[in-house]
Structure formats: structure tokens, C-alpha cells
Enzyme design. Structure first.
Site, PDB file in Angstrom:
ATOM      1  N   HIS A 242       0.883  -1.341   0.017  1.00 36.62           N
ATOM      2  CA  HIS A 242      -0.205  -0.205  -0.001  1.00 36.62           C
ATOM      3  C   HIS A 242       0.952   1.313   0.048  1.00 36.62           C
ATOM      4  O   HIS A 242       0.556   2.204  -0.973  1.00 36.62           O
ATOM      5  CB  HIS A 242      -0.948  -0.030   1.299  1.00 36.62           C
TER       6      HIS A 242
ATOM      7  N   GLU B 287      -2.418  -5.503  -4.474  1.00 31.22           N
ATOM      8  CA  GLU B 287      -2.956  -4.972  -3.217  1.00 31.22           C
ATOM      9  C   GLU B 287      -4.345  -5.796  -3.189  1.00 31.22           C
ATOM     10  O   GLU B 287      -4.859  -6.454  -2.167  1.00 31.22           O
ATOM     11  CB  GLU B 287      -3.137  -3.448  -3.149  1.00 31.22           C
TER      12      GLU B 287
ATOM     13  N   ASN C 118      25.828 -23.164  -7.286  1.00 28.54           N
ATOM     14  CA  ASN C 118      26.672 -24.326  -7.501  1.00 28.54           C
ATOM     15  C   ASN C 118      26.401 -25.238  -6.424  1.00 28.54           C
ATOM     16  O   ASN C 118      26.041 -26.523  -6.947  1.00 28.54           O
ATOM     17  CB  ASN C 118      28.131 -23.770  -7.348  1.00 28.54           C
TER      18      ASN C 118
END
Lengths: 681, 156
Positions: A46, A68, A417
Site C-alpha cells: 500500500h 494489493e 553451484n
């Protein structure tokens, strides 16, 4: 409106909010039923929406708006939290991040977000009607005036007070008072309204706050929440008697309305009792939590944002001071004046303290780098079909900002990795008798003048033979050397360029170009990286980094008439060696140093120093190391230890062999800093 | 050229082995006396080393040796001209630097075709003012980083 001055703040805060979204979304994934997390995310989203709309970034605002909506639906239990929903929200967050970064890079923050918006809309619409209807019914039975949204948001304390008042038979009301548009002394009217209300009951909360009301920081309307035993109509008419009040709306509030997000809402009557009990039990904990939060807030209020550039300037100025300090120290030694000596010593001490403070100011917790990893690991684990739990330890460990800036990419490589080649798939893990979920621990800690970052996994570990075969095949080593290598040396091979142990090349950790880049980056930062591994049990990658890059401790040495600085970090010790103790092995002069054969490097020859005087019977040797390897640097004499400011040789002289930089000495001359890593092969 | 013909060009004039050379003043940061130079090992033969220029480590090139002219011991009149080019800052050692000239851009002529010495590569033009003839240096060629690397001896 001129926005540029706010732009920086906007970008910083947006990044913070997005980071918060990311973190909390991960939390939510772990506890899908905890709606307080959704509230948190909602608040961040918001704020972000508000800020971006103000700054005129429409795309950003509209996407946040959609996000929202979905969050709101989750909050109101219209839709449930599923991994699919979260994926889309994550995707939206990624887009938002990309937009913010584009703005930070001077772009317009525009981006095609149609698909994500579409997905968000679908989720929003995909509500199950049964649930929402149920919720509405409940609301209707409990509060006749409802459903209507509450004007104010209540914190835990206010909520507790309201709840206790209701239990004690008080009524709670939310009164919205609108003043006449031509009202001149709004603050005075507010005061009168409050006077009336306070006679009737107790004011719990007002929106805007009382302070803001007194300063007339509101339009025409304000909302007051009170507890009272008076009937609703009485309160309304009494408040209306205050002149210039246009309208008074009054509504009773119930607990359910205060907490529309509490899960128990769907089964009203039976669970209401449960709810209150639950709340009672949870209260102390919650209040404590709240206290914690407020204390954190207070602490953060005492910090200010400072532009990194200014800190860099401060650092540069201080470096100048350090150089002059060295000069002063030398002058005072030469003059031998006790008063001057004292003053200079005092100044040295103070500037030492100053140096600590300035260096500390530039320290940033590694958290700023680490906090993007949980997201990355989650995504990678899903892509690879593996179950991985990432644990982060010591995220508060601090490092110089210049190091922080550089360390992100190498760590990403290492983590990728570990995930790709280290941790096995759930099936293999089960077959091996391990738990399906692999654990990757990322740990940072201080030790001496260094910071260590360790990445350990409980995966397959490194297979010596496979590494050797691969290295032989790629021509990195020869058959002869292969047999003589220790396990550690074999593991080091995976940092060699042109090496890839994965049987198939995957797009996750790349084509074997990654790890040698990691090594190079870390070494360019003055750090080292090492591997330890046990086949079948996992591997540990350990990265050692210097605390700071700009001021280092060095040993000053003299070679004929030239002065060189050797970083203390690579020195093991110094020694004086007799000429006859030097042995010859394959045209290489060596010494026996504590039972080890150490090759000697004559800096005089390497640096082609013009010779003025002949060498004597004794050699001054500095034993330096790089990883496990050692070498003895032969110099003419030791001058001493000193803190110096590291300076680059500039853009004209790049890649000078075995010289990592320069520094300015107390007498104003330049001394070159020897790069021991380049000398030892 | 015709558009800028009215505009003046300010030049720093310096001497090398009796000849006069010129650099646009806009490229010159400062002119210094020779101070202690720290030799940088395994760099090109014309890179004399680095100096401490008010806290900034600045590399120094001997222009005589850069142009293949025999070197000479530094005297009282020897100067270091600090020039900037893009993000580089380099000092040039010259025999003397004692003149600033305003010239019209039309006074600059392209370099004469046949000049047999190494310095020919570094000339961007010739300035004629009265009877004086000055060689305008092409700094980009003088400071060509590729050449620095190529002549840098790397050894182990």
C-alpha cells in the site's frame, strides 16, 4: 512539481518495501494461515502504491494496486494462500523490483505488466463464493449496520482496551464528525467536541491523531472511537449541539469488526468464546512483540540516511589526514622536541579513534546481500525439483561497503553451484538414507581482521576421481601431477577456468565459467576462497575477506634505495637467513623454514631494482603465503610496520606485474604495494 | 574548421631538445617541478614511475624517451606537465615549459608528410606563429594505453 529531490528517497524506500514484501511472502509460504503476515505485506504494498502514484509512476502504481487487491482478498479470506497464488505474487514483486531498478538507473519505470496483472485479476476473481457469502452472513448477524469498513485501524493495545470494555458491558462506538466547510476555528470545534465526548465516555482513539487535530491537519472530517454506556442516539445528539458541526455518524463496533481477519470469523457463535479466550492467552505475547517492534522503531528513528558519496568523500579526506599524520610523526621524530612529540602523539591517538569511527560508519551488515538469497534458493529449488532449506547465520556481521558491493555475485555463483551440483534430488537423498530436504547453511562471522563467509551443504560432496578425470580431460593437469595431488588440491581444481563437473551442463550454475570468476573476484578483493568436502556428506566453501579495503597494515621494506610495502595479511613472519643456509634445488634457491622447504624470491631481481651496494652475509626474508603455499621474499632491510592508505596507480598504468597499488609515505614519497598473490604461483 | 576559425586556442608551449611543442591548455591540469619519482618495475621504458601529486598517485612519462630522443639528466628548468585525457591523469617530463600562446585555429597546419622520427606518430599538426614553429602533440597517441601494455615487460 520538482520531484528529483525526492527520487532518491523514493527509490530507497521502495527497495525496502519490496524487500519486506519478499521476506514476508516467504514467511507466508511457510505459515499460510498467519494472516498478520498478509497484513504486513499489504501495508508495504500500500505504501509503495501511494509513493509511486505520487511520484507519477503509473505502471508501478497500477501493478501494486492489483497486487494489493489480491492481498486484500487473502486478508479477508476470500481466497486461500496456495503456492500458485504466491508464485504470481512473487512474479508481480519481481516486476515491481525491475521497475524500481529501472527508475534507479534513470529510466521511466515503464514495463509491460499486462500478463501479471491479468493473472492477479484471475486470482482475485477466482474466489470461492461459498466462503465469501458465509463471511458476509456472519458479519450481518453480528453487527446490523455492517458490513461497513472501519475508519480507523486499531493497534494491539487499543484493541485490547476495546475488547475489555465490551466484556465489561460498555458499548464501543466509532463517531465520524464532519465540520461545516466554512468553519474557521476548526481546532476549537474539535476541542469542544472532545469535551462533550469525554463527558459521555472515554476516547480510545481518534483519526487523525489528537495532535494533528489540534494543528488543524485535517479537512472537514475526523473519526473518534469511544467506549461509553450512553445510548447511541444520545451521543449523536449531544455532539450535534456543538456549533458548526455539519454531520455526526455514529456506529457501534464489535470485536469481529475490529479483527475482520481473524480466522474464527466463519463460525460465529461457538467460536466467539474461543476467540476471546485465544486472544486473552495470546495477549501478553502480542504485547511483548509490540513492545519489541516499538523499540526497534525508536532505534531506527535515531539513524539518518547519508549518501554513500558523502561517506566516500569523508573517507578520502581522512585518508589525506592519515598521510599527513605519517608525515607529522616523522617530522616530530626528526626534530626531537618533546612538546611537539606529545601533541603529535595525541593527534595520532585521536585520528586513530576517528579512523575506527569512519570505518565503522562504512560498515554494512552482510544481511543486505544475504536477504535476496532465500528468494533465489526457493526459485532454484523449484526449478531443479529439489527440496532445500536455506539457513542463514550471522547476517548481522558487518563488512565494508566496497566489499559488500562486490561480494554479491560470487556468493550467488557459489549458492547456485551448491544447489545444482551439491544437494541431490529427493529420490537420491532418500536412497542414501538422508532426509529428503537438503540443508544449505550460509554463515558469516568475524575473526581477527577478516570476515569469513561459509557456505556448507549436506549434499553429495566432491568426488575426487571425477574431478581428476575431468581435469585430465580438459588438460588442466597432467597424469603425473594428478597422482601427487592432495584431496584439497584436487578440490581447488574446480576453481580452474574451463572446468565443469556437472555431467550435463545446466542453465542454473552455468558452463563452468562461474567458479573461476568467483575465485578471481574474491582474490581481487584481497580475500581467499577454499573448499573442504567429504564425499557423500557435503562440502564447505569458505570465503575469507578483509574487513576494509582502503586502509591496510603493511610491512615497509627497503630494497637498495627503493621502498616497498608488503601487506601484513599475507606475511607469516620475518627471518634473517645466513648466506650459507640457502640451498639450491633445480636452479631455485630455497631455505629450510621450520621443517618446510620454502622457495626464495629475490625482489631485487623481480623488480629489476638498480643495484648500488653489494649484498652482505645475511638476507632479510619475509615469509609470505598464499593459501597453503609459502615463499620467502628477500629484501635488504625491514623498516617497520605502518598503517597506509591504499591508492591505485591510476588508469594509465594498469596490470603492473606483482604490484597491487601504491601508498604515500610520511615523507611524501610513493611506495608500491607488493601483490604477494601474484608472486606465488 | 571554418566555423571555429575565429575561436582562439590557448596552447602551453614546452621544449624538448631545442624544439618547441604545444598542448592545448584545456588538457593541462598543472605544471610541476620534478620531485621524487618512485620507479614502477616492469613497466615501459618511458614510464619513469609515479609521483605523489598532492595525495594522488600520478604516473610520469619521460617525453624524450617516449619520442626516442636521448635522455638527459633533469635540470632546474625540467618540468612535469600534468595532462588529463578522459579518465587518465599523467605527468609528462619536458626540458622546460615557460610559455602560453593564443593562436588562431587557422594558424594550425596539418603535419608535414615526411618526418622520419618516431615522434611523427604523435603529431596532430604544426603551429606557425611568426617565425616560430611549434609541434602540436596528439595526446591520445602519446598516452595510447595499448602501446603501454605492448612495451611492458612481463616476467616471473
Amino acid at each position: 512539481m520538482e520531484m528529483s529531490q525526492y527520487l532518491e528517497v523514493f527509490i530507497e524506500e521502495s527497495k525496502e518495501h519490496l524487500q519486506n514484501c519478499n521476506e514476508r511472502l516467504l514467511d507466508l509460504e511457510k505459515n499460510p494461515s498467519d494472516l498478520s503476515i498478509v497484513n504486513d505485506i499489504f501495508r508495504s504494498a500500500h505504501t509503495l502504491k501511494g509513493m509511486s502514484a505520487t511520484m507519477g509512476y503509473e505502471d508501478l502504481a497500477s501493478l501494486t494496486h492489483q497486487m494489493e487487491n489480491v492481498l486484500d482478498a487473502i486478508r479477508n479470506q476470500k481466497i486461500s494462500v496456495t503456492p500458485e497464488t504466491l508464485d504470481v505474487v512473487f512474479e508481480a514483486t519481481d516486476d515491481l523490483e525491475a521497475m524500481v531498478f529501472s527508475i534507479a538507473d534513470g529510466g521511466d519505470g515503464k514495463r509491460d505488466v499486462a500478463t501479471v496483472v491479468e493473472k492477479l485479476k484471475l486470482i482475485e476473481k477466482g474466489e470461492s463464493p461459498a466462503i465469501s457469502q458465509g463471511a458476509k452472513e456472519v458479519a450481518a448477524t453480528l453487527a446490523p449496520d455492517a458490513p461497513r469498513e472501519l475508519k480507523g485501524e486499531y493497534d494491539e493495545f487499543e484493541y485490547t482496551v476495546l475488547q475489555q470494555s465490551i466484556e465489561q458491558g460498555f458499548q464501543t462506538y466509532e463517531i465520524t464528525i464532519e465540520l461545516r466547510e466554512d468553519c474557521l476555528l476548526k481546532a476549537a470545534r474539535v476541542f469542544m467536541v472532545f469535551e462533550v465526548i469525554e463527558k459521555l465516555g472515554e476516547v480510545i482513539k481518534s483519526t487523525p491523531s489528537v495532535d494533528q487535530l489540534e494543528e488543524e491537519q485535517f479537512d472537514q472530517e475526523f473519526t473518534v472511537t469511544i467506549v461509553s454506556k450512553e445510548p447511541m442516539s444520545d451521543i449523536q445528539s449531544k455532539v450535534m449541539k456543538v456549533s458548526e458541526v455539519d454531520r455526526v455518524d455514529i456506529h457501534p463496533i464489535s470485536i469481529e469488526q475490529l479483527r475482520p481477519t481473524t480466522e474464527t470469523i466463519s463460525e460465529p457463535i461457538i467460536q466467539e468464546v474461543v476467540l476471546t479466550e485465544e486472544v486473552k492467552i495470546e495477549e501478553p505475547v502480542k504485547q511483548e512483540e509490540q513492545k519489541k517492534q516499538t523499540s526497534v522503531k525508536q532505534a531506527s528513528n535515531k539513524t539518518i540516511r547519508v549518501n554513500i558519496e558523502r561517506l566516500d568523500i569523508l573517507m578520502n579526506l581522512f585518508e589525506e589526514l592519515v598521510i599527513d599524520r605519517g608525515r607529522l610523526e616523522q617530522i616530530s621524530r626528526d626534530l626531537n622536541n618533546s612538546e611537539l612529540h606529545e601533541t603529535v602523539e595525541r593527534m595520532s591517538r585521536i585520528s586513530g579513534d576517528l579512523q575506527n569511527i569512519i570505518l565503522n560508519m562504512r560498515m554494512v551488515p552482510v544481511e543486505t546481500v544475504f536477504n535476496r538469497f532465500p528468494r533465489m534458493v526457493r526459485q532454484l529449488a523449484r526449478d531443479l525439483g529439489k527440496k532445500i532449506n536455506l539457513e542463514i547465520v550471522g547476517a548481522e556481521t558487518e563488512l565494508d561497503r566496497t566489499v559488500i558491493d562486490e561480494i554479491g555475485d560470487p556468493l550467488v555463483h557459489l549458492i547456485r553451484n551448491a544447489l545444482d551440483h551439491g544437494v541431490e534430488t529427493p529420490e537420491i537423498r532418500r536412497a542414501k538414507g538422508k532426509s529428503e530436504e537438503g540443508t544449505v547453511i550460509l554463515k558469516a562471522f568475524h575473526s581477527g581482521n577478516h570476515v569469513f563467509i561459509e557456505l556448507s551443504d549436506d549434499g553429495a560432496g566432491i568426488n575426487r576421481d571425477r574431478v581428476l578425470n575431468k581435469a585430465l580431460k580438459n588438460g588442466i593437469i597432467t597424469e603425473q601431477t594428478a597422482a601427487t595431488l592432495t584431496d584439497k588440491q584436487v578440490y581447488e581444481l574446480i576453481f580452474a577456468s574451463g572446468f565443469s563437473t556437472a555431467e550435463k551442463i545446466s542453465d542454473v550454475s552455468g558452463r563452468g565459467v562461474g567458479l573461476d570468476v568467483v575465485k578471481n573476484t574474491i582474490e581481487s578483493l584481497g580475500g581467499t576462497v577454499s573448499i573442504d568436502s567429504k564425499e557423500g556428506e557435503g562440502s564447505v566453501f569458505s570465503v575469507q575477506l578483509p574487513l576494509t579495503l582502503s586502509i591496510i597494515s603493511v610491512m615497509l621494506v627497503e630494497i637498495q634505495k627503493e621502498k616497498y610495502a608488503i601487506p601484513l595479511s599475507s606475511i607469516i613472519e620475518t627471518a634473517i637467513v645466513k648466506k650459507e643456509d640457502i640451498l639450491n634445488a633445480h636452479n631455485q634457491k630455497v631455505i629450510d623454514f621450520r621443517g618446510k622447504v620454502v622457495p626464495l624470491l629475490f625482489l631485487k631481481d623481480i623488480f629489476e631494482v638498480p643495484v648500488f651496494e653489494e649484498e652482505d652475509e645475511f638476507f632479510s626474508v619475509i615469509i609470505v603465503r598464499k593459501g597453503d603455499k609459502m615463499a620467502g621474499l628477500v629484501v635488504d632491510s625491514f623498516i617497520g610496520q605502518q598503517e597506509v592508505v591504499l591508492k591505485s596507480l591510476g588508469n594509465y598504468l594498469t596490470n603492473v606485474f606483482a604490484i597491487s597499488g601504491a601508498t604515500i609515505l610520511g615523507d611524501g614519497q610513493v611506495a608500491l604495494i607488493v601483490d604477494c598473490n601474484a608472486l606465488i604461483k | 574548421m571554418s566555423e571555429t576559425s575565429v575561436a582562439d586556442l590557448k596552447l602551453i608551449i614546452f621544449q624538448l631538445k631545442g624544439k618547441e611543442y604545444a598542448i592545448p591548455v584545456s588538457k593541462v591540469r598543472s605544471i610541476e617541478k620534478v620531485q621524487h619519482i618512485t620507479r614502477v618495475p616492469s613497466s615501459s621504458h618511458f614510464v619513469k614511475g609515479v609521483i605523489n601529486l598532492r595525495g594522488v598517485v600520478t604516473p610520469i612519462i619521460d617525453l624524450r624517451s617516449r619520442f626516442g630522443i636521448e635522455e638527459e639528466a633533469y635540470s632546474d628548468s625540467t618540468r612535469v606537465i600534468i595532462v588529463t585525457l578522459e579518465d587518465m591523469e599523467v605527468g609528462l617530463i619536458v626540458d622546460a615549459a615557460n610559455d602560453v600562446l593564443d593562436v588562431q585555429t587557422e594558424a594550425i597546419e596539418p603535419q608535414p608528410e615526411v618526418v622520419g622520427t618516431e615522434e611523427a606518430n604523435y603529431i596532430s599538426g604544426v603551429v606557425k606563429v611568426g617565425k616560430r614553429l611549434m609541434i602540436l602533440l596528439d595526446l591520445e597517441m602519446v598516452l595510447n594505453p595499448e602501446e603501454v601494455k605492448a612495451t611492458q615487460g612481463i616476467e616471473g
